[in-house]
Design a protein around this motif. Sequence first.
Motif, PDB file in Angstrom:
ATOM      1  N   PHE A  72     -11.196 -39.014 123.203  1.00  0.00           N
ATOM      2  CA  PHE A  72     -11.626 -38.011 121.973  1.00  0.00           C
ATOM      3  C   PHE A  72     -12.455 -36.855 121.668  1.00  0.00           C
ATOM      4  CE2 PHE A  72      -9.361 -41.635 121.966  1.00  0.00           C
ATOM      5  CZ  PHE A  72      -7.958 -42.054 121.005  1.00  0.00           C
ATOM      6  N   ALA A  73     -13.130 -36.848 123.176  1.00  0.00           N
ATOM      7  CA  ALA A  73     -14.127 -35.857 122.195  1.00  0.00           C
ATOM      8  C   ALA A  73     -14.421 -34.646 122.066  1.00  0.00           C
ATOM      9  CB  ALA A  73     -15.539 -35.387 123.871  1.00  0.00           C
ATOM     10  N   PHE A  74     -12.830 -34.189 122.602  1.00  0.00           N
ATOM     11  CA  PHE A  74     -11.905 -32.277 122.746  1.00  0.00           C
ATOM     12  C   PHE A  74     -11.336 -32.214 121.546  1.00  0.00           C
ATOM     13  CE2 PHE A  74     -11.855 -32.924 127.378  1.00  0.00           C
ATOM     14  CZ  PHE A  74     -12.603 -31.424 127.871  1.00  0.00           C
ATOM     15  N   ILE A  75     -10.923 -33.402 119.867  1.00  0.00           N
ATOM     16  CA  ILE A  75     -10.150 -33.515 118.971  1.00  0.00           C
ATOM     17  C   ILE A  75     -10.717 -31.857 117.851  1.00  0.00           C
ATOM     18  CG2 ILE A  75      -9.603 -34.802 117.017  1.00  0.00           C
ATOM     19  CD1 ILE A  75      -9.289 -37.133 118.707  1.00  0.00           C
ATOM     20  N   ALA A  76     -11.758 -32.375 117.557  1.00  0.00           N
ATOM     21  CA  ALA A  76     -12.529 -31.977 116.960  1.00  0.00           C
ATOM     22  C   ALA A  76     -12.125 -30.560 117.312  1.00  0.00           C
ATOM     23  CB  ALA A  76     -14.003 -32.503 116.710  1.00  0.00           C
ATOM     24  N   ALA A 111     -22.227 -37.390 116.038  1.00  0.00           N
ATOM     25  CA  ALA A 111     -21.961 -36.125 115.168  1.00  0.00           C
ATOM     26  C   ALA A 111     -20.397 -36.010 114.817  1.00  0.00           C
ATOM     27  CB  ALA A 111     -22.481 -35.117 115.867  1.00  0.00           C
ATOM     28  N   ILE A 112     -19.458 -36.260 116.912  1.00  0.00           N
ATOM     29  CA  ILE A 112     -18.405 -35.917 116.732  1.00  0.00           C
ATOM     30  C   ILE A 112     -17.583 -36.743 116.093  1.00  0.00           C
ATOM     31  CG2 ILE A 112     -16.350 -36.194 118.664  1.00  0.00           C
ATOM     32  CD1 ILE A 112     -18.462 -35.707 120.785  1.00  0.00           C
ATOM     33  N   GLY A 113     -17.926 -38.300 115.779  1.00  0.00           N
ATOM     34  CA  GLY A 113     -17.431 -38.715 114.841  1.00  0.00           C
ATOM     35  C   GLY A 113     -16.819 -38.684 113.379  1.00  0.00           C
ATOM     36  N   LEU A 114     -18.621 -38.082 112.694  1.00  0.00           N
ATOM     37  CA  LEU A 114     -18.618 -37.548 111.578  1.00  0.00           C
ATOM     38  C   LEU A 114     -17.461 -36.582 111.564  1.00  0.00           C
ATOM     39  CD1 LEU A 114     -22.157 -38.699 111.017  1.00  0.00           C
ATOM     40  CD2 LEU A 114     -20.097 -39.620 110.496  1.00  0.00           C
ATOM     41  N   ASN A 115     -17.049 -35.541 111.830  1.00  0.00           N
ATOM     42  CA  ASN A 115     -16.764 -34.816 112.360  1.00  0.00           C
ATOM     43  C   ASN A 115     -15.644 -34.253 111.949  1.00  0.00           C
ATOM     44  OD1 ASN A 115     -15.628 -31.849 113.265  1.00  0.00           O
ATOM     45  ND2 ASN A 115     -17.663 -30.649 112.891  1.00  0.00           N
ATOM     46  N   LEU A 116     -14.937 -35.507 112.653  1.00  0.00           N
ATOM     47  CA  LEU A 116     -13.930 -35.897 112.525  1.00  0.00           C
ATOM     48  C   LEU A 116     -13.562 -36.361 111.444  1.00  0.00           C
ATOM     49  CD1 LEU A 116     -13.028 -36.837 116.400  1.00  0.00           C
ATOM     50  CD2 LEU A 116     -12.402 -34.886 115.762  1.00  0.00           C
ATOM     51  N   ALA A 117     -13.891 -36.926 110.837  1.00  0.00           N
ATOM     52  CA  ALA A 117     -13.985 -37.821 109.864  1.00  0.00           C
ATOM     53  C   ALA A 117     -12.659 -37.436 108.145  1.00  0.00           C
ATOM     54  CB  ALA A 117     -14.987 -38.452 109.301  1.00  0.00           C
ATOM     55  N   PRO A 118     -13.232 -36.187 108.348  1.00  0.00           N
ATOM     56  CA  PRO A 118     -12.231 -35.005 106.828  1.00  0.00           C
ATOM     57  C   PRO A 118     -10.890 -35.455 107.641  1.00  0.00           C
ATOM     58  CG  PRO A 118     -14.429 -33.645 107.609  1.00  0.00           C
ATOM     59  CD  PRO A 118     -14.061 -34.897 108.468  1.00  0.00           C
ATOM     60  N   VAL A 119     -10.524 -34.394 109.067  1.00  0.00           N
ATOM     61  CA  VAL A 119      -9.368 -35.272 109.923  1.00  0.00           C
ATOM     62  C   VAL A 119      -8.506 -36.098 109.255  1.00  0.00           C
ATOM     63  CG1 VAL A 119      -7.214 -34.711 111.761  1.00  0.00           C
ATOM     64  CG2 VAL A 119      -9.675 -33.454 111.197  1.00  0.00           C
ATOM     65  N   ALA A 120      -9.203 -37.642 109.621  1.00  0.00           N
ATOM     66  CA  ALA A 120      -8.073 -38.396 109.421  1.00  0.00           C
ATOM     67  C   ALA A 120      -8.159 -38.744 108.209  1.00  0.00           C
ATOM     68  CB  ALA A 120      -9.959 -39.770 110.326  1.00  0.00           C
ATOM     69  N   LEU A 124     -16.321 -22.260 122.532  1.00  0.00           N
ATOM     70  CA  LEU A 124     -15.902 -23.285 121.348  1.00  0.00           C
ATOM     71  C   LEU A 124     -16.165 -25.147 122.343  1.00  0.00           C
ATOM     72  CD1 LEU A 124     -15.806 -24.465 118.183  1.00  0.00           C
ATOM     73  CD2 LEU A 124     -13.564 -24.033 118.149  1.00  0.00           C
ATOM     74  N   ILE A 125     -14.904 -24.421 122.901  1.00  0.00           N
ATOM     75  CA  ILE A 125     -14.766 -25.846 123.937  1.00  0.00           C
ATOM     76  C   ILE A 125     -15.323 -26.519 125.198  1.00  0.00           C
ATOM     77  CG2 ILE A 125     -12.826 -27.297 124.929  1.00  0.00           C
ATOM     78  CD1 ILE A 125     -10.612 -25.749 122.984  1.00  0.00           C
ATOM     79  N   THR A 126     -15.645 -25.204 125.784  1.00  0.00           N
ATOM     80  CA  THR A 126     -16.308 -25.294 127.095  1.00  0.00           C
ATOM     81  C   THR A 126     -17.758 -26.753 126.855  1.00  0.00           C
ATOM     82  OG1 THR A 126     -16.006 -23.512 128.165  1.00  0.00           O
ATOM     83  CG2 THR A 126     -17.353 -24.739 129.302  1.00  0.00           C
ATOM     84  N   PRO A 127     -18.803 -26.479 126.105  1.00  0.00           N
ATOM     85  CA  PRO A 127     -20.097 -27.215 125.599  1.00  0.00           C
ATOM     86  C   PRO A 127     -19.623 -28.519 125.768  1.00  0.00           C
ATOM     87  CG  PRO A 127     -20.205 -25.780 124.257  1.00  0.00           C
ATOM     88  CD  PRO A 127     -18.811 -25.375 124.594  1.00  0.00           C
ATOM     89  N   VAL A 128     -18.458 -29.363 125.734  1.00  0.00           N
ATOM     90  CA  VAL A 128     -17.671 -31.003 125.971  1.00  0.00           C
ATOM     91  C   VAL A 128     -17.810 -31.214 127.111  1.00  0.00           C
ATOM     92  CG1 VAL A 128     -16.096 -32.198 125.446  1.00  0.00           C
ATOM     93  CG2 VAL A 128     -15.921 -29.900 123.646  1.00  0.00           C
ATOM     94  N   ALA A 129     -18.280 -30.213 127.598  1.00  0.00           N
ATOM     95  CA  ALA A 129     -18.717 -30.950 129.599  1.00  0.00           C
ATOM     96  C   ALA A 129     -19.720 -31.824 129.012  1.00  0.00           C
ATOM     97  CB  ALA A 129     -18.383 -29.780 129.935  1.00  0.00           C
ATOM     98  N   ILE A 130     -20.551 -31.646 128.879  1.00  0.00           N
ATOM     99  CA  ILE A 130     -21.857 -32.300 128.374  1.00  0.00           C
ATOM    100  C   ILE A 130     -21.936 -33.603 127.733  1.00  0.00           C
ATOM    101  CG2 ILE A 130     -24.212 -31.959 127.096  1.00  0.00           C
ATOM    102  CD1 ILE A 130     -23.973 -29.103 127.241  1.00  0.00           C
ATOM    103  N   ILE A 131     -20.958 -33.842 126.675  1.00  0.00           N
ATOM    104  CA  ILE A 131     -20.341 -34.839 126.510  1.00  0.00           C
ATOM    105  C   ILE A 131     -19.287 -35.661 127.331  1.00  0.00           C
ATOM    106  CG2 ILE A 131     -19.202 -36.256 124.313  1.00  0.00           C
ATOM    107  CD1 ILE A 131     -21.412 -34.264 123.683  1.00  0.00           C
TER     108      ILE A 131
END
Length: 444
Positions: free
Chosen positions: A98-102, A163-172, A261-268
Amino acid sequence: MSTATGSKEQAQDRSSKGYFPNWKLKTSGVIMPEERLPLGQTIVAGLQHGVAMSGGTIIAPLLMGFDPNVALLFSGIGTLIFFVVVAGRVPSYLGSSFAFIAVVIAATGYAGHGPNPNLSVALGGIIGAGVLYGLIALIVMWSGVGWIERLMPPVVTGAVVAAIGLNLAPVAVKSVSGSTFDTWIGLLTVLIIGVVAVAAPGLWRRLPIILGAVAGYLMYWLLANGFGLGKPIDFAQLSAAPWIGLPNFTTPSFQADAIVLITPVAIILVAENLGHIKAIGAMTGRSLDSFLGRAFLGDSFATIVSACGGGTGVTTYAENIGVMAATKVYSTLLFAVAALVSILLGFSPKFGALILSIPGPVIGGLSIVLFGLIAAMAGRIWVENKVDFANPANLITVAVALTAGAGDLTLKFGAFTIGGIGTATFGAIILYQILTSPLARRAE
């Protein structure tokens, strides 16, 4: 069992039994990773893990516009890759992350329903994340994991997860806002998930997402197709789809802005996997630290292979860790069984068409719960690690990360753009290091 004893036993196991364990038969009590149940029980227990992972592994690709058949196929393949890389000694299933969704939604401009027209762009970025993840894995295998724990302590990890969960909130919220009917279907789906999670008996309580999806689907079908209260579900594609066939593979394309934009998800993924492996070690009473580098490497290989064919990035799944905690069966062979089941389902277009027919409001209801759980997981991280919020460095780091993620703070560097997730991630890491540096402490 102490960490030293656990590490010693692992070393003896590797030296005396070769690369893979011999999986000694055991029929009762706690079943350790190098042990196995009888064949019939192994298959049944493996299917249980397949059910446990199915909710997230199926829903995550739908939220990004990926083909669920391809995602299932590569989650199975990825789990087998992980199984081989860790020498069959770390019990884990690799499902859609789910870390990739946003970041995928941001990079592709995905509208939220149906196939993603810019899927190939997202795949290139996911491969970038997999490559960075692999480099981190090699460094960990060479130098140990201590530097990661210093760079991303629990206060930072929790801030990024929230931050990931909150960033996705508008999509939901957008997914359930098409009409009053859609809103009520979404909210009822949320309610069903909550009731199942709290009140369902036995194993059913561990399957709230998939049971909520089924109940929401049936409720929508009854009210929309039966009573005409909403847009009816179209079953034409489901009827036309064959039972067996090849998935719709997609090849990646590489665009610099999407990769950045997407590569830093590796850290998550590193932080997520680290927490999961530590949890498994605690449950089994033995340290798995010696396998952390391998676990990272296996996950990175699986993510790269998945994205090369059109699948999502993958990660170890907490859902399956929960099943192990409940059953006390840690045999790694169970995950090979679950992986094979996923691969078989990946070759069933009929199954994929059924998943794609899930109405948007039902997906929206699932999203509200899942994205909220991602954000809420931060609280668990902070509580379990006794993070001190009386410390201004901790408080300010979390405050800035949450606002940057929830507000989708975007930074532009020429042609490159970093969205809210990237800003929150790098901001939390950098800000925490600055605020806890010797210079900052000297100024106190």
